[in-house]
Design a protein around this motif. Structure first.
Motif, PDB file in Angstrom:
ATOM      1  N   ALA A  98       0.816  -1.216   0.000  1.00 37.14           N
ATOM      2  CA  ALA A  98       0.000   0.000   0.000  1.00 37.14           C
ATOM      3  C   ALA A  98       0.849   1.265   0.000  1.00 37.14           C
ATOM      4  CB  ALA A  98      -0.923  -0.002   1.217  1.00 37.14           C
ATOM      5  N   PRO A  99       0.433   2.293  -0.732  1.00 37.31           N
ATOM      6  CA  PRO A  99       1.197   3.555  -0.777  1.00 37.31           C
ATOM      7  C   PRO A  99       0.900   4.449   0.417  1.00 37.31           C
ATOM      8  CG  PRO A  99      -0.685   3.708  -2.232  1.00 37.31           C
ATOM      9  CD  PRO A  99      -0.714   2.316  -1.658  1.00 37.31           C
ATOM     10  N   ALA A 100       0.905   3.858   1.607  1.00 39.11           N
ATOM     11  CA  ALA A 100       0.552   4.598   2.818  1.00 39.11           C
ATOM     12  C   ALA A 100       1.579   4.296   3.902  1.00 39.11           C
ATOM     13  CB  ALA A 100      -0.848   4.198   3.290  1.00 39.11           C
ATOM     14  N   TYR A 101       2.140   5.347   4.484  1.00 40.21           N
ATOM     15  CA  TYR A 101       3.110   5.196   5.571  1.00 40.21           C
ATOM     16  C   TYR A 101       2.466   5.646   6.873  1.00 40.21           C
ATOM     17  CZ  TYR A 101       7.238   6.081   8.488  1.00 40.21           C
ATOM     18  OH  TYR A 101       8.161   6.085   9.508  1.00 40.21           O
TER      19      TYR A 101
ATOM     20  N   PRO B  75      -3.161   1.645   7.751  1.00 42.75           N
ATOM     21  CA  PRO B  75      -3.421   1.454   6.315  1.00 42.75           C
ATOM     22  C   PRO B  75      -2.240   0.866   5.558  1.00 42.75           C
ATOM     23  CG  PRO B  75      -2.935   3.750   6.755  1.00 42.75           C
ATOM     24  CD  PRO B  75      -2.974   3.062   8.092  1.00 42.75           C
ATOM     25  N   GLY B  76      -1.070   1.011   6.106  1.00 42.51           N
ATOM     26  CA  GLY B  76       0.130   0.477   5.471  1.00 42.51           C
ATOM     27  C   GLY B  76       1.138   0.075   6.522  1.00 42.51           C
ATOM     28  N   VAL B  77       2.039  -0.852   6.172  1.00 41.54           N
ATOM     29  CA  VAL B  77       3.036  -1.333   7.131  1.00 41.54           C
ATOM     30  C   VAL B  77       4.411  -1.382   6.470  1.00 41.54           C
ATOM     31  CG1 VAL B  77       1.357  -2.723   8.411  1.00 41.54           C
ATOM     32  CG2 VAL B  77       2.679  -3.784   6.545  1.00 41.54           C
ATOM     33  N   THR B  78       5.432  -1.416   7.306  1.00 44.20           N
ATOM     34  CA  THR B  78       6.794  -1.685   6.845  1.00 44.20           C
ATOM     35  C   THR B  78       7.268  -2.989   7.475  1.00 44.20           C
ATOM     36  OG1 THR B  78       7.719  -0.322   8.625  1.00 44.20           O
ATOM     37  CG2 THR B  78       7.375   0.734   6.489  1.00 44.20           C
ATOM     38  N   VAL B  79       8.207  -3.637   6.802  1.00 46.89           N
ATOM     39  CA  VAL B  79       8.688  -4.948   7.234  1.00 46.89           C
ATOM     40  C   VAL B  79      10.208  -4.928   7.318  1.00 46.89           C
ATOM     41  CG1 VAL B  79       8.692  -7.430   6.769  1.00 46.89           C
ATOM     42  CG2 VAL B  79       6.709  -6.049   6.109  1.00 46.89           C
ATOM     43  N   GLY B  80      10.743  -5.351   8.459  1.00 45.86           N
ATOM     44  CA  GLY B  80      12.185  -5.480   8.633  1.00 45.86           C
ATOM     45  C   GLY B  80      12.586  -6.939   8.650  1.00 45.86           C
TER      46      GLY B  80
END
Length: 542
Positions: free
Chosen positions: A159-162, A173-178
């Motif tokens: 998703a284009p949501a930070y 609405p959006g996630v980041t993954v490490g």
């Protein structure tokens, strides 16, 4: 006491920014067209302008004000959060909105991986630290898609949501993954990991106990980790928050005090019964994450090429405006030799990076491209990341002392440049991976040989090199002690072939110097009849 000025400030270059990083970069624009990504050119043009202006400005504060770890709140509750400068979040928000993390998956038309690699390349030039979470989020998607139960994670990673809030995935609405792979006792040898995974009654659910020595981007919403289950080393998604909305049981012990990459946090972490969801079968952890590794290595190539490109642009800009010994720096013959040599190296790096991105793009539908991607990503990762630190140092010399202070972009690039050669496997790991591919997957060596033969007859130096390398690549085992030599020569030959087939103005000089021996050990050793002015003008419009 007089307060009159003691001197007049003169002979200083103007600010580098704003600049249009897309319009300035002929090699990038041409590579996008060759790579089948022309449909994405308007998006890249927009981001090139944005990166060279607003994002360039934001990067200074994001980099200077380093992340801070807060293990507890003021009431004594454990929170394990990392605080960043607001400009870090602005950079992440802009990058994710423009597809730096998700374009390949959100718009999977031909050329999408090439365009996304170019977005990463443009972004990395002005703020490399944020590239780490952006890269890992992008690369995690195909791994997450393996498990239907993790569909929400894959969709929100695209998703284009930070959303930087420390909150459960259901609220975002959006996630980041490490990711967290390496441990104290193992490093790159992840099969030596000791973190334990104990299965729960619910299908796919486990509890993890152990540690990770390098745990990148610890404020990500979830992490791909490796741990030892009953069936062997296994891949898991471990979120910051459990599905029931409670904090997961892992502790951030400290942040790494790194040489560079200051805007991004890297940490050490301990798991104390942390909830995780299995991805793939038990004992298949390394094969499960292998696609992620290929994508992150591609971004290491993009990062190295980006650092070279920005260092080159800064050096040319400075030399055009600074005078010494009676004339502009760029009017001095030896300075032109250095800048032209750097220009050749930078364009060759960009060409190789985009070609590998194209192979990754076509790999799902083309076995030959898949074979090429399998080996070329390791070749390119080794070579470009090996070249970047010395390249940046040469660019620093063009600025002199002004390139060695923290107010200069060159100081940041100099500290950043060694990172990509270490992250995702050091040079030896890449070379051993090339040998493994040649020994176990004959199609990989054949794909590289075919790529070299496609440039047959375009330059005699490449013709001879291609014949010798093809015999090696298709001839079976190569001694481990010769691995670096073979990979180096193959990388140079691939760059030469790409430049020649593209009819690049730098191709002939590249072949003469890198393959034919008309070059010294340092930059700035081009032959006297090299087209110095044309090479510099192509590299950065005046």
């Amino acid at each position: 006491m007089s307060h009159e000025p003691t001197h007049e400030v003169a002979n200083q270059p103007p600010e580098f920014a704003p600049r249009d990083l897309w319009a300035d970069d002929a090699a990038l624009r041409e590579g996008i067209a060759r790579g089948g990504a022309a449909a994405f050119a308007p998006r890249l043009e927009e981001y090139g302008r944005l990166a060279g202006d607003e994002l360039y400005a934001l990067g200074w504060d994001a980099h200077r004000d380093r992340p801070r770890l807060r293990t507890h709140d003021r009431f004594g509750r454990r929170i394990d959060v990392v605080e960043f400068h607001p400009h870090y979040h602005a950079l992440m928000r802009t990058a994710i909105a423009h597809g730096v993390a998700g374009l390949s998956w959100a718009d999977p038309q031909p050329g999408a991986h090439v365009a996304r690699a170019a977005l990463s390349y443009l972004h990395h030039q002005v703020e490399p630290g944020t590239s780490c979470p952006l890269t890992m989020t992008h690369a995690a998607v195909p791994v997450l898609r393996r498990e239907p139960a993790l569909r929400e994670w894959a969709d929100k990673a695209i998703a284009p949501a930070y959303d930087p809030r420390d909150a459960p995935i259901a609220d975002k609405p959006g996630v980041t993954v490490g990711m967290g792979m390496t441990e104290k006792q193992g490093g790159s040898d992840v099969r030596a990991n000791t973190t334990r995974a104990v299965a729960l009654q619910a299908e796919g659910e486990y509890l993890l106990t152990g540690h990770k020595w390098f745990f990148s981007a610890p404020m990500s919403d979830g992490f791909l980790v490796l741990a030892q289950a009953a069936g062997g080393l296994t891949c898991f998604l471990m979120p910051r928050w459990r599905p029931d909305g409670t904090r997961n049981a892992f502790r951030l012990m400290r942040l790494k005090d790194k040489v560079g990459d200051w805007s991004n946090a890297s940490s050490e972490v301990e798991f104390d019964g942390a909830w995780a969801y299995r991805i793939g079968e038990e004992g298949r952890g390394v094969p499960t994450i292998i696609e992620m590794v290929m994508l992150t290595r591609l971004d290491c190539m993009a990062g190295a090429a980006a650092e070279m490109r920005m260092a080159l642009a800064q050096a040319i800009h400075h030399a055009r405006h600074r005078a010494a010994f009676g004339k502009r720096l760029i009017a001095h013959a030896l300075m032109r030799n250095v800048l032209a040599d750097l220009a050749i190296e930078s364009e060759a790096a960009t060409a190789l990076m985009l070609r590998v991105a194209g192979a990754v793009d076509r790999a799902p539908h083309d076995p030959d491209e898949a074979a090429f991607a399998r080996i070329a990503v390791a070749i390119g990762k080794y070579w470009l990341c090996r070249r970047a630190p010395a390249f940046v140092n040469e660019a620093q010399e063009c600025l002199g002392g002004a390139g060695y202070i923290e107010e200069s972009m060159l100081a940041r690039l100099y500290r950043q440049a060694p990172l990509n050669s270490i992250w995702e496997g050091s040079g030896n790991i890449q070379c051993l991976d090339v040998l493994r591919a040649l020994a176990k997957e004959p199609a990989a060596g054949a794909a590289v040989a075919s790529e070299l033969r496609a440039a047959s007859g375009l330059h005699p130096a490449l013709d001879g090199e291609a014949r010798a390398l093809s015999a090696l690549l298709e001839g079976g085992a190569i001694e481990e002690t010769r691995a670096r030599y073979v990979v180096e020569r193959t990388a140079l030959a691939l760059q030469a072939a790409l430049l020649l087939r593209a009819h690049s103005p730098v191709a002939g000089t590249f072949c003469r110097t890198r393959l034919q021996g008309e070059h010294g050990l340092a930059m700035g050793t081009l032959p006297a009849d090299a087209p110095f002015d044309a090479l510099i003008a192509r590299a950065l419009p005046d």
